[in-house]
Design a protein around this motif. Structure first.
Motif, PDB file in Angstrom:
ATOM      1  N   CYS A  66      45.473  34.527 -11.500  1.00  0.00           N
ATOM      2  CA  CYS A  66      45.204  33.155 -11.951  1.00  0.00           C
ATOM      3  C   CYS A  66      44.395  33.209 -13.251  1.00  0.00           C
ATOM      4  O   CYS A  66      43.588  34.128 -13.435  1.00  0.00           O
ATOM      5  CB  CYS A  66      44.368  32.414 -10.914  1.00  0.00           C
ATOM      6  N   LEU A  67      44.577  32.225 -14.100  1.00  0.00           N
ATOM      7  CA  LEU A  67      43.758  32.113 -15.313  1.00  0.00           C
ATOM      8  C   LEU A  67      42.352  31.664 -14.908  1.00  0.00           C
ATOM      9  O   LEU A  67      42.172  31.085 -13.822  1.00  0.00           O
ATOM     10  CB  LEU A  67      44.387  31.102 -16.278  1.00  0.00           C
ATOM     11  N   PRO A  68      41.344  31.876 -15.780  1.00  0.00           N
ATOM     12  CA  PRO A  68      39.973  31.528 -15.390  1.00  0.00           C
ATOM     13  C   PRO A  68      39.810  30.084 -14.934  1.00  0.00           C
ATOM     14  O   PRO A  68      39.021  29.797 -14.030  1.00  0.00           O
ATOM     15  CB  PRO A  68      39.169  31.792 -16.671  1.00  0.00           C
ATOM     16  N   GLU A  69      40.582  29.157 -15.525  1.00  0.00           N
ATOM     17  CA  GLU A  69      40.399  27.735 -15.179  1.00  0.00           C
ATOM     18  C   GLU A  69      41.245  27.312 -13.977  1.00  0.00           C
ATOM     19  O   GLU A  69      41.113  26.202 -13.471  1.00  0.00           O
ATOM     20  CB  GLU A  69      40.690  26.844 -16.403  1.00  0.00           C
ATOM     21  N   ASP A  70      42.149  28.190 -13.515  1.00  0.00           N
ATOM     22  CA  ASP A  70      43.014  27.847 -12.375  1.00  0.00           C
ATOM     23  C   ASP A  70      42.274  27.984 -11.048  1.00  0.00           C
ATOM     24  O   ASP A  70      41.447  28.875 -10.885  1.00  0.00           O
ATOM     25  CB  ASP A  70      44.236  28.778 -12.327  1.00  0.00           C
ATOM     26  N   SER A  71      42.637  27.121 -10.120  1.00  0.00           N
ATOM     27  CA  SER A  71      42.038  27.180  -8.784  1.00  0.00           C
ATOM     28  C   SER A  71      42.722  28.281  -7.946  1.00  0.00           C
ATOM     29  O   SER A  71      43.947  28.412  -8.012  1.00  0.00           O
ATOM     30  CB  SER A  71      42.230  25.814  -8.113  1.00  0.00           C
ATOM     31  N   PRO A  72      41.993  29.068  -7.156  1.00  0.00           N
ATOM     32  CA  PRO A  72      40.546  29.028  -7.003  1.00  0.00           C
ATOM     33  C   PRO A  72      39.829  29.743  -8.146  1.00  0.00           C
ATOM     34  O   PRO A  72      40.087  30.914  -8.409  1.00  0.00           O
ATOM     35  CB  PRO A  72      40.308  29.774  -5.682  1.00  0.00           C
ATOM     36  N   THR A  73      38.943  29.012  -8.804  1.00  0.00           N
ATOM     37  CA  THR A  73      38.109  29.651  -9.834  1.00  0.00           C
ATOM     38  C   THR A  73      37.046  30.475  -9.108  1.00  0.00           C
ATOM     39  O   THR A  73      36.815  30.300  -7.911  1.00  0.00           O
ATOM     40  CB  THR A  73      37.389  28.586 -10.681  1.00  0.00           C
TER      41      THR A  73
END
Ligand SMILES: NC(=O)c1ccc[n+]([C@@H]2O[C@H](COP(=O)([O-])OP(=O)(O)OC[C@H]3O[C@@H](n4cnc5c(N)ncnc54)[C@H](OP(=O)(O)O)[C@@H]3O)[C@@H](O)[C@H]2O)c1
Length: 313
Positions: free
Chosen positions: A123-130
């Protein structure tokens, strides 16, 4: 038996300054892991570091039971893998079952990045779950008593800054790669000022200091081994160390901590400033990974890299 100093954590718990690392280079349970941990416990180790994705929690638990060392005397650490960021409670339950214990002393978020199993990607840093969302779920685990403390691993100053703005519980430790080729002085100062103990992984640099003339000279002059120089440096600068070894003589050596003179500490503190020396031995901070590690760029991870896998500061 050796007496290992304890570090007091920000929640009042104590962690032995030296432990046994259980990453074997390959994933999986084996009798070798059990024998290594059994030997370590017999020699006086009371701090064990494993992780869900080392795949060897069953073997570690087996060693604890066979050792007959009371559970209460052992500081047991395991880690939340990236795949489980959205479900720490389930993941911890799974780890406890595999280890065969009622609680761990410390549960670490292994990496800041989550892995999306359904889509097979990080996941990217801003994607949930952060990592903030995952940390909040980990905070709730402390109340269940299934872990005494929670902490993080592979967190930079940048990501700790983000996390601390939202954290109800300050991580007791941040476990990162740390040895004189990657001393992370800035991260140590940052964590110390916020009551976060650093735990050094790869603390004997995967034995890649064996031919370094400066380290060899310090070892010879003090009549100790290269590994003892590196571990003595790590503990004296206030970090816990978790070397791994399957050899009894090395395990014994690694637990016999030596106190270095200030001038030796200074030589080791500055070793990374020599040309080409400032680097990772684990390959995480490495040009071979093409500017990213486990799906995040070095900028997202907060690692200040220049060409060739060398750290800037
Ligand atoms: N949080 C994370 O992301 C992360 C990442 C990496 C590691 N870790 C943890 O940190 C632990 C330690 O890191 P590591 O295993 O990568 O590196 P390390 O402890 O620096 O080095 C282990 C290597 O050095 C050798 N060695 C150990 N003591 C020695 C001695 N006294 N003399 C000569 N050689 C010696 C071992 O060989 P023999 O076994 O053959 O003796 C092994 O090949 C891991 O086991 C794991 O628990 C955490």
């Amino acid at each position: 038996m050796n007496t290992v100093p304890q570090f007091k954590l920000n929640n009042g718990e104590e962690m032995p300054a030296a432990g046994i690392g259980c990453w074997m280079g390959t994933v999986g349970d084996s009798r070798q892991v059990t024998e290594m941990v059994l030997t370590a416990l017999r020699l006086g180790y009371r701090h064990i570091d494993t992780a869900s994705n080392y795949g060897n929690e069953l073997s570690v638990g087996q060693a604890i039971r066979e050792s007959n060392v009371p559970r209460s005397e052992i500081y047991l650490v395991t880690k939340l893998s990236s795949e489980d960021h959205g479900r720490p409670e389930k993941a911890l339950e799974y780890s406890l079952n595999r280890l065969g214990v009622d609680y761990v002393d410390l549960y670490l978020m292994h990496w800041p990045q989550a892995f999306d199993v359904d889509h097979g990607r990080y996941c990217l840093p801003e994607d949930s779950p952060t990592f903030i969302e995952s940390w909040k779920m980990m905070e709730n685990l402390v109340e269940t008593g299934k872990t005494r403390s929670i902490g993080v691993s592979n967190f930079s100053i940048k990501n700790l800054d983000i996390l601390l703005k939202h954290a109800r519980i300050i991580p007791v430790t941040n476990q990162v790669e740390m040895h004189p080729y990657l001393p992370q002085h800035d991260l140590l100062a940052y964590c110390s000022s916020r009551g976060i103990l650093l735990t050094a992984y790869a603390p004997v640099g995967k034995h890649k200091f064996a031919t370094n003339p400066s380290v060899l000279e310090i070892a010879q002059r003090n009549n100790v081994s290269v590994a003892q120089v590196l571990l003595g440096w790590g503990v004296k600068r206030g970090t816990a160390v978790i070397p791994k070894s399957t050899h009894e003589t090395r395990l014994k050596e690694n637990l016999t901590l030596v106190s270095l003179e200030d001038e030796d500490m200074q030589i080791l503190d500055n070793l990374h400033r020599q040309s080409g020396m400032h680097h990772s031995v684990c390959g995480f901070h490495s040009s071979e990974l093409g500017g990213s590690c486990f799906g995040w760029t070095y900028a997202q991870l907060g690692w200040d890299m220049i060409e060739g896998g060398i750290m800037r500061s």
